[in-house]
Scaffold this motif. Structure first.
Motif, PDB file in Angstrom:
ATOM      1  N   LYS A  52       1.018  -1.183   0.141  1.00 29.49           N
ATOM      2  CA  LYS A  52       0.066  -0.079   0.094  1.00 29.49           C
ATOM      3  C   LYS A  52       0.698   1.334   0.073  1.00 29.49           C
ATOM      4  N   PRO A  53       1.827   1.397  -0.986  1.00 31.05           N
ATOM      5  CA  PRO A  53       2.828   2.424  -1.054  1.00 31.05           C
ATOM      6  C   PRO A  53       2.214   3.803  -1.158  1.00 31.05           C
ATOM      7  N   ALA A  54       2.816   4.953  -0.489  1.00 33.75           N
ATOM      8  CA  ALA A  54       2.834   6.230  -0.744  1.00 33.75           C
ATOM      9  C   ALA A  54       3.519   6.453  -2.223  1.00 33.75           C
ATOM     10  N   ARG A  55       3.243   7.631  -2.664  1.00 32.84           N
ATOM     11  CA  ARG A  55       4.194   7.908  -3.779  1.00 32.84           C
ATOM     12  C   ARG A  55       4.655   9.440  -3.957  1.00 32.84           C
ATOM     13  N   GLU A  56       4.394  10.085  -2.845  1.00 30.87           N
ATOM     14  CA  GLU A  56       5.173  11.448  -3.139  1.00 30.87           C
ATOM     15  C   GLU A  56       6.552  11.812  -3.106  1.00 30.87           C
ATOM     16  N   VAL A  57       7.122  10.653  -3.239  1.00 32.44           N
ATOM     17  CA  VAL A  57       8.634  10.643  -3.283  1.00 32.44           C
ATOM     18  C   VAL A  57       9.024  11.232  -4.417  1.00 32.44           C
ATOM     19  N   PHE A  58       8.054  10.931  -5.427  1.00 30.59           N
ATOM     20  CA  PHE A  58       8.402  11.060  -6.865  1.00 30.59           C
ATOM     21  C   PHE A  58       8.091  12.703  -7.252  1.00 30.59           C
ATOM     22  N   ALA A  59       7.224  13.234  -6.446  1.00 33.47           N
ATOM     23  CA  ALA A  59       6.609  14.684  -6.544  1.00 33.47           C
ATOM     24  C   ALA A  59       7.885  15.557  -5.704  1.00 33.47           C
ATOM     25  N   ARG A  60       8.475  15.037  -4.677  1.00 33.66           N
ATOM     26  CA  ARG A  60       9.151  15.914  -4.012  1.00 33.66           C
ATOM     27  C   ARG A  60      10.700  15.869  -4.949  1.00 33.66           C
ATOM     28  N   ILE A  61      10.893  15.145  -5.811  1.00 34.37           N
ATOM     29  CA  ILE A  61      12.232  15.051  -6.522  1.00 34.37           C
ATOM     30  C   ILE A  61      12.066  15.946  -7.820  1.00 34.37           C
ATOM     31  N   GLY A  62      10.808  16.095  -7.962  1.00 28.43           N
ATOM     32  CA  GLY A  62      10.461  16.901  -9.071  1.00 28.43           C
ATOM     33  C   GLY A  62      10.044  16.121 -10.421  1.00 28.43           C
ATOM     34  N   GLU A  63       9.891  14.789 -10.184  1.00 29.82           N
ATOM     35  CA  GLU A  63       9.723  14.043 -11.330  1.00 29.82           C
ATOM     36  C   GLU A  63       7.785  13.777 -11.546  1.00 29.82           C
ATOM     37  N   LYS A  64       7.640  15.107 -12.112  1.00 29.58           N
ATOM     38  CA  LYS A  64       6.066  15.209 -12.236  1.00 29.58           C
ATOM     39  C   LYS A  64       5.207  14.061 -12.915  1.00 29.58           C
ATOM     40  N   GLU A  65       5.771  13.791 -13.953  1.00 30.72           N
ATOM     41  CA  GLU A  65       5.252  12.708 -15.013  1.00 30.72           C
ATOM     42  C   GLU A  65       5.211  11.421 -14.304  1.00 30.72           C
ATOM     43  N   THR A  66       6.561  10.926 -13.566  1.00 29.05           N
ATOM     44  CA  THR A  66       6.528   9.741 -12.714  1.00 29.05           C
ATOM     45  C   THR A  66       5.283   9.885 -11.864  1.00 29.05           C
ATOM     46  N   TYR A  67       5.227  11.015 -10.998  1.00 30.49           N
ATOM     47  CA  TYR A  67       4.390  11.135  -9.910  1.00 30.49           C
ATOM     48  C   TYR A  67       2.862  10.851 -10.606  1.00 30.49           C
ATOM     49  N   ARG A  68       2.509  11.400 -11.743  1.00 30.12           N
ATOM     50  CA  ARG A  68       1.274  11.352 -12.372  1.00 30.12           C
ATOM     51  C   ARG A  68       0.991   9.809 -12.778  1.00 30.12           C
ATOM     52  N   ARG A  69       1.985   9.256 -13.429  1.00 31.11           N
ATOM     53  CA  ARG A  69       1.759   7.743 -13.663  1.00 31.11           C
ATOM     54  C   ARG A  69       1.516   6.772 -12.674  1.00 31.11           C
ATOM     55  N   SER A  70       2.329   7.369 -11.544  1.00 30.62           N
ATOM     56  CA  SER A  70       2.214   6.305 -10.280  1.00 30.62           C
ATOM     57  C   SER A  70       0.722   6.351 -10.006  1.00 30.62           C
ATOM     58  N   ILE A  71       0.023   7.518 -10.123  1.00 29.67           N
ATOM     59  CA  ILE A  71      -1.292   7.648  -9.587  1.00 29.67           C
ATOM     60  C   ILE A  71      -2.184   6.837 -10.873  1.00 29.67           C
ATOM     61  N   ALA A  72      -2.074   7.232 -11.991  1.00 31.59           N
ATOM     62  CA  ALA A  72      -2.811   6.655 -12.901  1.00 31.59           C
ATOM     63  C   ALA A  72      -2.873   5.214 -13.283  1.00 31.59           C
ATOM     64  N   LYS A  73      -1.648   4.674 -13.157  1.00 35.75           N
ATOM     65  CA  LYS A  73      -1.772   3.217 -13.436  1.00 35.75           C
ATOM     66  C   LYS A  73      -2.543   2.273 -12.828  1.00 35.75           C
ATOM     67  N   PRO A  74      -2.717   2.568 -11.531  1.00 39.07           N
ATOM     68  CA  PRO A  74      -3.896   1.427 -10.981  1.00 39.07           C
ATOM     69  C   PRO A  74      -5.191   1.761 -11.614  1.00 39.07           C
ATOM     70  N   MET A  75      -5.529   2.813 -11.957  1.00 39.97           N
ATOM     71  CA  MET A  75      -6.757   3.140 -12.680  1.00 39.97           C
ATOM     72  C   MET A  75      -6.747   2.552 -14.300  1.00 39.97           C
ATOM     73  N   GLU A  76      -5.585   2.656 -14.813  1.00 42.19           N
ATOM     74  CA  GLU A  76      -5.612   1.931 -16.067  1.00 42.19           C
ATOM     75  C   GLU A  76      -5.646   0.519 -15.860  1.00 42.19           C
ATOM     76  N   TYR A  77      -4.886   0.060 -15.043  1.00 42.43           N
ATOM     77  CA  TYR A  77      -5.036  -1.629 -14.767  1.00 42.43           C
ATOM     78  C   TYR A  77      -6.573  -2.042 -14.480  1.00 42.43           C
TER      79      TYR A  77
END
Length: 408
Positions: free
Chosen positions: A331-356
């Motif tokens: 049940k991971p958090a994913r804000e680590v990617f937002a904090r390093i400025g990888e906005k697209e990685t952060y967006r994909r980390s949120i979107a992928k479970p929805m796509e799946y």
């Protein structure tokens, strides 16, 4: 045509019915609606007594407001519930037992010790696991300290660095050990220097029920702060595992863990790894090996425990470049990617479970009907087949008649 319905199953933090991850749920629902999903959040405490309805928490991305509405059970459930010591967690366990026929994107994993044992069954993973055993008394700690200069004590169900202790010798001659860590509320406890014969009485005041004793991997940077890496692997819109991203984490001053909620700092993986491993070719090899390890572990644990859609792996890398799996989080958090400025990685980390979820719906729950193009092709094929069949039949009939006339 009705939209596929995805319910995010959560737990309230307290009796005031507060949700821990409301902000991330808003992002998930926004992404889900963009993809064509009908989404809401619910908890096992919100099931109507007749067991046919849920009190859904609905979010409107346009107004930014939440509302409550009774809804039917969703087509699919995305389980975001973490372990709690509460009545709410008991309700969750009862829900899972009662509604086994529902479609879950992910199933719960076991505790740290059980996952370690499961991974240790596969030879390919053993060299990536720190030596670990259950805490069954101080002799467990003494035995681990004899073999390793650094030892961690961890609750088997803990998250966020809560309740973790770190023990290491101050120096070999003094016979003193440095004990430090965090309490159950994640607060850093004062460092203590303790002789080995006084270590057991000191630890006895610490509730060690359901703890593991684990070999510590030396990952202190020159400034004395610990570091590790958070890797996120997720199922994609084709139902296959893939790496979403990996980021470095540096612990707060005097912290024995690198967790962001405990004051840790997020750093791009390559930037942090460059400080640790000087050889570029070795760094590239480590990155590739880490990705393969993460995907292999995800696939293996899914076979072992049932459906999963995402996993976070906390990795430590020693000075020799050897990768260790410190923890696996379903049940991971994913804000680590937002904090390093990888906005697209952060967006994909949120979107992928929805796509799946969409892939699950269209392949397992309500398979897509044939498209017009395919229907036309099949109709044309059938027509051509019938025409050919009739033509062949007529030709054969004429040939047979001629043959009969000739024989007469």
């Amino acid at each position: 045509m009705p939209k596929p319905v995805l319910g995010i199953m959560a737990l309230y933090l307290n009796n005031k019915k507060q949700l821990e991850e409301r902000a991330i749920y808003e992002r998930m629902i926004t992404e889900g609606k963009r993809l064509g999903l009908d989404m809401y959040v619910f908890t096992p405490a919100d099931v109507h007594k007749d067991r046919k309805l849920l009190l859904a928490q609905m979010y409107d991305p346009h107004s930014g407001k939440w509302a409550l509405k009774w809804r039917e059970f969703p087509d699919m459930i995305f389980d975001r519930c973490r372990v709690q010591r509460s009545e709410r967690y008991r309700q969750l366990q009862e829900f899972r037992v009662q509604y086994t026929d529902l479609v879950y994107l992910n199933r719960p994993l076991s505790n740290k010790w059980a996952i370690h044992q499961q991974l240790a069954r596969k030879s390919a993973f053993r060299s990536h696991l720190p030596e670990t055993e259950p805490f069954v008394g101080f002799h467990s700690v003494r035995r681990m300290l004899k073999k390793n200069s650094l030892v961690y004590l961890k609750p088997i169900n803990g998250t966020g660095g809560r309740g973790i202790l770190r023990i290491e010798p101050v120096n070999k001659q003094s016979g003193l050990y440095l004990v430090e860590g965090r309490n159950r509320k994640r607060h850093i406890i004062p460092q203590q220097r303790v002789r080995l014969d006084r270590l057991e009485p000191r630890l006895s005041s610490w509730n060690m029920d359901n703890y593991i004793v684990q070999e510590g991997i030396p990952v202190q940077l020159p400034n004395g702060r610990v570091h590790d890496y958070r890797m996120l692997v997720q199922k994609n819109g084709q139902g296959t595992w893939e790496l979403t991203g990996c980021a470095g984490r540096i612990g707060a001053h005097r912290s024995v863990t690198s967790n962001l909620h405990g004051g840790g700092k997020a750093v791009p993986m390559k930037q942090l790894l460059t400080q640790w491993i000087r050889d570029e070719n070795q760094r590239e090899k480590i990155i590739k090996q880490g990705e393969k390890l993460g995907l292999d572990i995800a696939a293996y644990l899914e076979k072992s425990y049932g459906a999963l859609c995402e996993l976070a792996l906390d990795l430590a890398i020693n000075k020799d470049g050897r990768i260790y799996v410190l923890e696996v989080n379903p049940k991971p958090a994913r804000e680590v990617f937002a904090r390093i400025g990888e906005k697209e990685t952060y967006r994909r980390s949120i979107a992928k479970p929805m796509e799946y979820a969409l892939w699950v719906y269209h392949t397992q729950i309500n398979p897509k009907p044939l498209t017009d193009h395919n229907t036309e092709s099949k109709t044309e094929s059938k027509t051509e087949s019938k025409t050919e069949s009739k033509t062949e039949s007529k030709t054969e009939s004429k040939t047979e008649n001629k043959a009969k006339e000739g024989s007469a």
